[in-house]
Enzyme design. Structure first.
Site, PDB file in Angstrom:
ATOM      1  N   CYS A 296      40.971  26.149  -6.452  1.00  0.00           N
ATOM      2  CA  CYS A 296      40.098  25.008  -6.143  1.00  0.00           C
ATOM      3  C   CYS A 296      38.612  25.354  -6.247  1.00  0.00           C
ATOM      4  O   CYS A 296      37.773  24.457  -6.338  1.00  0.00           O
ATOM      5  CB  CYS A 296      40.405  24.471  -4.755  1.00  0.00           C
ATOM      6  SG  CYS A 296      42.150  24.158  -4.532  1.00  0.00           S
TER       7      CYS A 296
ATOM      8  N   HIS B 211      34.843  20.384  -2.107  1.00  0.00           N
ATOM      9  CA  HIS B 211      36.217  20.322  -2.602  1.00  0.00           C
ATOM     10  C   HIS B 211      36.961  19.252  -1.814  1.00  0.00           C
ATOM     11  O   HIS B 211      36.777  19.115  -0.614  1.00  0.00           O
ATOM     12  CB  HIS B 211      36.908  21.679  -2.434  1.00  0.00           C
ATOM     13  CG  HIS B 211      38.342  21.635  -2.814  1.00  0.00           C
ATOM     14  ND1 HIS B 211      38.773  21.024  -3.968  1.00  0.00           N
ATOM     15  CD2 HIS B 211      39.460  22.083  -2.187  1.00  0.00           C
ATOM     16  CE1 HIS B 211      40.090  21.108  -4.041  1.00  0.00           C
ATOM     17  NE2 HIS B 211      40.532  21.735  -2.975  1.00  0.00           N
TER      18      HIS B 211
ATOM     19  N   ASN C  50      43.983  15.923  -4.088  1.00  0.00           N
ATOM     20  CA  ASN C  50      43.445  17.255  -4.353  1.00  0.00           C
ATOM     21  C   ASN C  50      43.807  17.652  -5.786  1.00  0.00           C
ATOM     22  O   ASN C  50      44.987  17.782  -6.103  1.00  0.00           O
ATOM     23  CB  ASN C  50      44.040  18.234  -3.334  1.00  0.00           C
ATOM     24  CG  ASN C  50      43.575  19.668  -3.532  1.00  0.00           C
ATOM     25  OD1 ASN C  50      42.931  20.002  -4.521  1.00  0.00           O
ATOM     26  ND2 ASN C  50      43.937  20.521  -2.589  1.00  0.00           N
TER      27      ASN C  50
HETATM   28  O1  UT7 Z   1      42.959  22.876  -1.897  1.00  0.00           O
HETATM   29  C1  UT7 Z   1      43.549  24.063  -1.545  1.00  0.00           C
HETATM   30  C2  UT7 Z   1      43.586  24.311  -0.119  1.00  0.00           C
HETATM   31  N1  UT7 Z   1      44.528  23.461   0.588  1.00  0.00           N
HETATM   32  C3  UT7 Z   1      44.131  22.792   1.679  1.00  0.00           C
HETATM   33  O2  UT7 Z   1      42.987  22.748   1.998  1.00  0.00           O
HETATM   34  C4  UT7 Z   1      45.116  22.130   2.560  1.00  0.00           C
HETATM   35  C5  UT7 Z   1      44.791  22.480   3.985  1.00  0.00           C
HETATM   36  N2  UT7 Z   1      45.749  21.910   4.934  1.00  0.00           N
HETATM   37  C6  UT7 Z   1      45.812  20.586   5.161  1.00  0.00           C
HETATM   38  O3  UT7 Z   1      45.109  19.784   4.598  1.00  0.00           O
HETATM   39  C7  UT7 Z   1      46.780  20.120   6.239  1.00  0.00           C
HETATM   40  O4  UT7 Z   1      47.268  21.253   6.941  1.00  0.00           O
HETATM   41  C8  UT7 Z   1      47.982  19.302   5.678  1.00  0.00           C
HETATM   42  C9  UT7 Z   1      47.481  17.960   5.184  1.00  0.00           C
HETATM   43  C10 UT7 Z   1      48.639  20.044   4.537  1.00  0.00           C
HETATM   44  C11 UT7 Z   1      48.976  19.044   6.783  1.00  0.00           C
HETATM   45  O5  UT7 Z   1      48.342  18.386   7.875  1.00  0.00           O
HETATM   46  P1  UT7 Z   1      48.543  18.922   9.359  1.00  0.00           P
HETATM   47  O6  UT7 Z   1      47.820  18.017  10.241  1.00  0.00           O
HETATM   48  O7  UT7 Z   1      48.126  20.369   9.351  1.00  0.00           O
HETATM   49  O8  UT7 Z   1      50.089  18.743   9.583  1.00  0.00           O
HETATM   50  P2  UT7 Z   1      51.171  19.841   9.940  1.00  0.00           P
HETATM   51  O9  UT7 Z   1      51.475  20.692   8.766  1.00  0.00           O
HETATM   52  O10 UT7 Z   1      50.788  20.517  11.225  1.00  0.00           O
HETATM   53  O11 UT7 Z   1      52.421  18.925  10.227  1.00  0.00           O
HETATM   54  C12 UT7 Z   1      52.461  18.028  11.331  1.00  0.00           C
HETATM   55  C13 UT7 Z   1      53.761  17.263  11.310  1.00  0.00           C
HETATM   56  C14 UT7 Z   1      54.985  18.152  11.157  1.00  0.00           C
HETATM   57  O12 UT7 Z   1      56.021  17.590  11.958  1.00  0.00           O
HETATM   58  P3  UT7 Z   1      56.369  18.174  13.403  1.00  0.00           P
HETATM   59  O13 UT7 Z   1      56.751  19.596  13.170  1.00  0.00           O
HETATM   60  O14 UT7 Z   1      55.124  18.024  14.210  1.00  0.00           O
HETATM   61  O15 UT7 Z   1      57.494  17.300  13.852  1.00  0.00           O
HETATM   62  C15 UT7 Z   1      55.348  18.034   9.721  1.00  0.00           C
HETATM   63  O16 UT7 Z   1      56.711  18.259   9.469  1.00  0.00           O
HETATM   64  O17 UT7 Z   1      53.775  16.401  10.182  1.00  0.00           O
HETATM   65  C16 UT7 Z   1      54.977  16.613   9.433  1.00  0.00           C
HETATM   66  N3  UT7 Z   1      54.689  16.341   8.040  1.00  0.00           N
HETATM   67  C17 UT7 Z   1      54.759  15.119   7.493  1.00  0.00           C
HETATM   68  N4  UT7 Z   1      55.112  13.926   8.010  1.00  0.00           N
HETATM   69  C18 UT7 Z   1      55.064  12.852   7.204  1.00  0.00           C
HETATM   70  C19 UT7 Z   1      54.284  17.215   7.075  1.00  0.00           C
HETATM   71  N5  UT7 Z   1      54.095  16.567   5.910  1.00  0.00           N
HETATM   72  C20 UT7 Z   1      54.381  15.259   6.155  1.00  0.00           C
HETATM   73  C21 UT7 Z   1      54.367  14.106   5.343  1.00  0.00           C
HETATM   74  N6  UT7 Z   1      54.703  12.934   5.916  1.00  0.00           N
HETATM   75  N7  UT7 Z   1      53.998  14.130   4.062  1.00  0.00           N
END
Ligand code: UT7
Length: 325
Positions: free
Chosen positions: A113, A252, A282
């Site tokens: 990125c 980004h 992204n």
């Molecule tokens: O560009 C390269 C670098 N990449 C990034 O910058 C990405 C950085 N990370 C992020 O942007 C975020 O961590 C994400 C958008 C990827 C995820 O958001 P989050 O707020 O960190 O969510 P999480 O991974 O902590 O997941 C929270 C909950 C989980 O459920 P439980 O365990 O709390 O029951 C996940 O299973 O959300 C669930 N979940 C989803 N639910 C609905 C994960 N993906 C999804 C989804 N739809 N697509």
């Protein structure tokens, strides 16, 4: 050393649009979750016959026209991509051939990125030293080709696209600073396991879905904020500027919450932050590239404005550059 600036910009987004509502039919997700957690509403995806070089060429033609240069005027082409047309040769070679830029040195760089910012920094050195006169730098990705469409934690995030800039000598302003960095201890947080020398392609790697992006999203998120803040501060220091001097921030576009947190910590009071995450998701190296292009074409960057580009990504790499338009 010569001053190096941007002479022309261009972009290309493939026609097909995948909305959050479409994704609701593919995996267990919702528009509400994607919108509130990321800021993404839709993303563009390539047609079956489109590869990274096809997107790059369309963006490049627009940038060349804007710069009023011909393909033969280019003596350097750098494509920043993690989704090359093929593992080798470089996608830049395909772009050279399609453009007819027969005088150009061609190579790709893999800085995920932060790739567009890395490529701008490299091209600047070639021109500033007098080795090259006009360089084409493109951030181009077909992330849909390495996205696991069964993994809801990643497939809602990514899109395809390309943004291009033609660089050359300028009399005033141009690239004022370029900071590039890497924290290689975090390679395991965001990567594609198979398809390289560590784990060549096999039936097993395909069955185990190892040819797709794997990401520890939460951990990347935490590092991303500090990483972007430090990169921006270093680039400002190198340029001898303060936050208040910046007119535009082009971050980004990985997650709206990351962008908000970075802006808050840096305290950019006057700067406009250009966002396109809502419509494109992204796009790795193409995110900062297209955002810069759109900010210039539609967003109102004016001559003399000071623009900060800042990004982080798989590596974990980071980069920030300050350009006086
Ligand atoms: O560009 C390269 C670098 N990449 C990034 O910058 C990405 C950085 N990370 C992020 O942007 C975020 O961590 C994400 C958008 C990827 C995820 O958001 P989050 O707020 O960190 O969510 P999480 O991974 O902590 O997941 C929270 C909950 C989980 O459920 P439980 O365990 O709390 O029951 C996940 O299973 O959300 C669930 N979940 C989803 N639910 C609905 C994960 N993906 C999804 C989804 N739809 N697509």
């Amino acid at each position: 050393m010569k001053k190096v600036g941007i002479l022309g910009v261009g972009k290309y987004l493939p026609k097909k649009i995948l909305t959050n509502a479409d994704l609701e039919k593919m995996v267990d997700t919702s528009d509400e979750w994607i919108t509130t957690r990321t800021g993404i509403k839709e993303r563009h995806l390539v047609a079956p016959d489109e590869a990274t070089s096809d997107l790059a060429v369309k963006a490049a033609r627009q940038a060349l026209e804007h710069a009023q240069l011909k393909p033969e005027d280019l003596d350097l082409i750098i494509i920043a991509t993690i989704t090359p047309d093929v593992p080798f040769p470089a996608t830049a070679c395909f772009v050279q051939n399609k453009l007819g830029a027969k005088n150009a040195i061609c190579f790709d760089i893999s800085a995920a990125c932060a790739g567009f910012i890395y490529a701008l920094g490299i091209a600047k050195q070639f021109i500033a030293s007098g080795t090259c006169r006009n360089a084409l730098v493109v951030g181009a990705e077909v992330l849909s080709s390495i996205t696991d469409w069964k993994d809801r934690s990643t497939c809602v995030l990514f899109g395809d696209g390309a943004g291009a800039a033609v660089l050359g000598e300028v009399e005033k302003g141009g690239i004022l600073s370029s900071y590039l960095g890497c924290e290689g201890q975090y390679t395991n947080l965001l990567y594609m396991p198979a398809g390289g020398s560590r784990m060549p392609a096999s039936q097993k790697t395909i069955d185990e879905r190892q040819h797709f992006i794997k990401m520890a999203g939460n951990e990347v998120f935490k590092i991303a904020v500090m990483s972007m803040v430090e990169a921006a501060q270093t680039a400002l220091k190198q340029a001898g500027l303060k936050c208040a001097d910046i007119n535009w921030i082009i971050p980004h576009q990985a997650n709206l919450r990351i962008i908000d947190a970075v802006a808050k910590r840096l305290g950019f009071v006057n700067a406009k932050i250009y966002l396109n995450i809502e419509k494109y998701g992204n796009m790795s190296s193409a995110s900062t590239a297209t955002a810069m292009v759109e900010a210039a074409q539609e967003g109102g960057i004016k001559k003399g404005d000071i623009v900060l580009l800042v990004a982080f990504g798989a590596g974990l790499v980071r980069g920030a550059t300050i350009i006086q338009w």
